[in-house]
Enzyme design. Structure first.
Site, PDB file in Angstrom:
ATOM      1  N   GLY A  10       0.757  -1.165  -0.186  1.00 53.67           N
ATOM      2  CA  GLY A  10      -0.012   0.104  -0.085  1.00 53.67           C
ATOM      3  C   GLY A  10       0.731   1.269   0.045  1.00 53.67           C
ATOM      4  O   GLY A  10       2.147   1.256   0.290  1.00 53.67           O
ATOM      5  N   GLN A  11       0.217   2.285  -0.458  1.00 52.35           N
ATOM      6  CA  GLN A  11       0.839   3.598  -0.538  1.00 52.35           C
ATOM      7  C   GLN A  11       1.476   4.052   0.892  1.00 52.35           C
ATOM      8  O   GLN A  11       2.589   4.557   0.936  1.00 52.35           O
ATOM      9  CB  GLN A  11      -0.082   4.716  -0.825  1.00 52.35           C
ATOM     10  CG  GLN A  11      -0.506   4.418  -2.234  1.00 52.35           C
ATOM     11  CD  GLN A  11      -1.497   5.672  -2.867  1.00 52.35           C
ATOM     12  OE1 GLN A  11      -0.742   6.597  -3.254  1.00 52.35           O
ATOM     13  NE2 GLN A  11      -2.802   5.543  -2.868  1.00 52.35           N
ATOM     14  N   ASP A  36      -3.091 -12.280   7.172  1.00 53.22           N
ATOM     15  CA  ASP A  36      -4.196 -12.175   6.160  1.00 53.22           C
ATOM     16  C   ASP A  36      -5.145 -11.463   7.146  1.00 53.22           C
ATOM     17  O   ASP A  36      -5.715 -12.009   8.019  1.00 53.22           O
ATOM     18  CB  ASP A  36      -4.584 -13.373   5.723  1.00 53.22           C
ATOM     19  CG  ASP A  36      -5.967 -13.025   4.900  1.00 53.22           C
ATOM     20  OD1 ASP A  36      -6.226 -12.059   4.504  1.00 53.22           O
ATOM     21  OD2 ASP A  36      -5.996 -13.996   3.927  1.00 53.22           O
ATOM     22  N   LEU A  37      -5.834 -10.085   6.934  1.00 50.32           N
ATOM     23  CA  LEU A  37      -6.755  -9.486   7.614  1.00 50.32           C
ATOM     24  C   LEU A  37      -8.132 -10.039   7.501  1.00 50.32           C
ATOM     25  O   LEU A  37      -8.950 -10.090   8.351  1.00 50.32           O
ATOM     26  CB  LEU A  37      -6.831  -8.087   7.159  1.00 50.32           C
ATOM     27  CG  LEU A  37      -5.681  -7.194   7.400  1.00 50.32           C
ATOM     28  CD1 LEU A  37      -5.989  -5.835   6.950  1.00 50.32           C
ATOM     29  CD2 LEU A  37      -5.329  -6.904   8.989  1.00 50.32           C
ATOM     30  N   TYR A  61      -9.469  -3.019   2.650  1.00 55.91           N
ATOM     31  CA  TYR A  61     -10.009  -3.304   1.481  1.00 55.91           C
ATOM     32  C   TYR A  61     -10.191  -2.034   0.851  1.00 55.91           C
ATOM     33  O   TYR A  61     -10.950  -1.161   1.520  1.00 55.91           O
ATOM     34  CB  TYR A  61     -10.935  -4.207   1.734  1.00 55.91           C
ATOM     35  CG  TYR A  61     -11.915  -4.525   0.317  1.00 55.91           C
ATOM     36  CD1 TYR A  61     -11.875  -5.739  -0.233  1.00 55.91           C
ATOM     37  CD2 TYR A  61     -12.702  -3.464  -0.299  1.00 55.91           C
ATOM     38  CE1 TYR A  61     -12.656  -6.087  -1.437  1.00 55.91           C
ATOM     39  CE2 TYR A  61     -13.366  -3.829  -1.385  1.00 55.91           C
ATOM     40  CZ  TYR A  61     -13.643  -5.029  -1.979  1.00 55.91           C
ATOM     41  OH  TYR A  61     -14.216  -5.460  -3.115  1.00 55.91           O
ATOM     42  N   THR A 101     -10.773   7.063   6.777  1.00 54.02           N
ATOM     43  CA  THR A 101     -11.395   7.685   5.551  1.00 54.02           C
ATOM     44  C   THR A 101     -12.317   8.807   5.602  1.00 54.02           C
ATOM     45  O   THR A 101     -12.997   8.768   6.542  1.00 54.02           O
ATOM     46  CB  THR A 101     -11.580   6.789   4.568  1.00 54.02           C
ATOM     47  OG1 THR A 101     -12.042   7.313   3.360  1.00 54.02           O
ATOM     48  CG2 THR A 101     -12.752   5.814   5.194  1.00 54.02           C
ATOM     49  N   TYR A 125     -17.980   0.669   1.172  1.00 48.93           N
ATOM     50  CA  TYR A 125     -16.564   0.950   1.521  1.00 48.93           C
ATOM     51  C   TYR A 125     -16.520   1.684   2.624  1.00 48.93           C
ATOM     52  O   TYR A 125     -16.047   1.471   3.827  1.00 48.93           O
ATOM     53  CB  TYR A 125     -15.736   1.447   0.451  1.00 48.93           C
ATOM     54  CG  TYR A 125     -14.464   2.042   1.063  1.00 48.93           C
ATOM     55  CD1 TYR A 125     -13.603   1.202   1.299  1.00 48.93           C
ATOM     56  CD2 TYR A 125     -14.388   3.526   1.025  1.00 48.93           C
ATOM     57  CE1 TYR A 125     -12.159   1.845   1.612  1.00 48.93           C
ATOM     58  CE2 TYR A 125     -13.152   3.952   1.534  1.00 48.93           C
ATOM     59  CZ  TYR A 125     -11.910   3.075   1.929  1.00 48.93           C
ATOM     60  OH  TYR A 125     -10.925   3.693   2.221  1.00 48.93           O
TER      61      TYR A 125
END
Length: 295
Positions: A10-11, A36-37, A61, A101, A125
């Protein structure tokens, strides 16, 4: 300071690795296959082996549109997985810093969102990320939740890199102009995470825990963002790309996006003394990195 971070590609993870190399902070990415999440049982064992001073919950995700048809997977990673990370941190007695987010908000507010504003996600999401925030808070009081938005970097897939890629073959692009937010460099996010991590490891004060907004300074629409990218591209290469400003209605997607993604960062500035640079300044730095290395 030993920092364990979920994910490998990921970034934010890649930005933390770069900053760790530059500053001498030990960054340990943890991801598949060892963790693994979507498999909470794998999480505690992975962190126990590392014995970190702080855990950064960065993996998620993030396929916003695909989540509409994969809600169970989105919630298993973003909610149950995040909660399991916080539980592992609590068992180890270390702080957890979780990345969330702007999508936890509806986007209907006329001004920038504060941490105290009511959440009302309008996509799967967003709902999965809000459930993750709640799972983190329930699992460990020793948490910092950082809501960010419109993340770009030299790594992974993001709006800036997509615009540069499309600019290689197109002279004109149609870009949404009625969604506004705060473009945020993942490298700036990494700087903030490391500063926050150092504080929470050393200081147990409850005032340093909780939810904070972390975005680049200033506001833009996606069209504004694209125009600035192409202005910088023209300066560097002479390549000119035009932007047609369009409404969201002309670019339908499976998942709804908040029309207003602006996040107010005053609480973070008051508590930690952290305010990220103006987004155009950081964007120029990332663009030069990409243009110098080639996409």
């Amino acid at each position: 300071m030993r920092v364990a971070v979920t994910g490998k590609q990921g970034q934010v993870v890649q930005s933390l690795l770069r900053r760790g190399t530059e500053t001498g902070v030990e960054i340990s990415p943890v991801g598949r296959p060892e963790m693994d999440l979507a498999d909470p049982a794998s999480i505690a064992a992975a962190f126990s082996a590392l014995r970190p001073d702080v855990i950064v919950s960065a993996a998620a995700y993030t396929a916003v549109d695909k989540a509409e048809s994969e809600p169970e997977l989105a919630f298993s990673i973003n909610a149950a997985g995040a909660g399991a990370v916080a539980e592992a941190a609590a068992r180890l007695g270390v702080p957890v810093i979780h990345i969330s987010t702007d999508y936890v908000f509806s986007g209907d507010k006329a001004s920038a969102y504060c941490e105290e504003d009511a959440t009302a996600p309008i996509s799967v999401y967003g709902r999965s990320k809000l459930a993750g925030e709640k799972a983190i808070a329930a699992a460990s009081p020793n948490h910092v939740i950082l809501r960010t938005a419109w993340v770009y970097s030299p790594f992974g897939t993001n709006f800036l890199k997509t615009m540069l890629r499309l600019a290689e073959t197109r002279d004109h692009l149609r870009v949404v102009a009625d969604q506004t937010g705060c473009p945020t460099s993942a490298l700036d996010i990494a700087d903030a995470i490391l500063a926050i991590a150092a504080r929470v490891v050393a200081d147990p004060a409850p005032s340093l825990r909780g939810t904070f907004h972390l975005t680049g300074s200033g506001v833009a629409s996606w069209a504004d963002f694209a125009e600035e990218i192409f202005t910088e591209l023209s300066k560097s290469s002479g390549r000119n790309v035009g932007v047609e400003r369009i409404p969201t209605a002309d670019y339908p997607t499976p998942a709804k996006r908040p029309a207003n993604s602006r996040l107010n960062g005053d609480k973070l500035a008051r508590t930690y003394g952290i305010r990220l640079p103006e987004w155009k300044q950081s964007m120029t730095i990332v663009m030069q990195d990409l243009l110098n290395k080639g996409l």
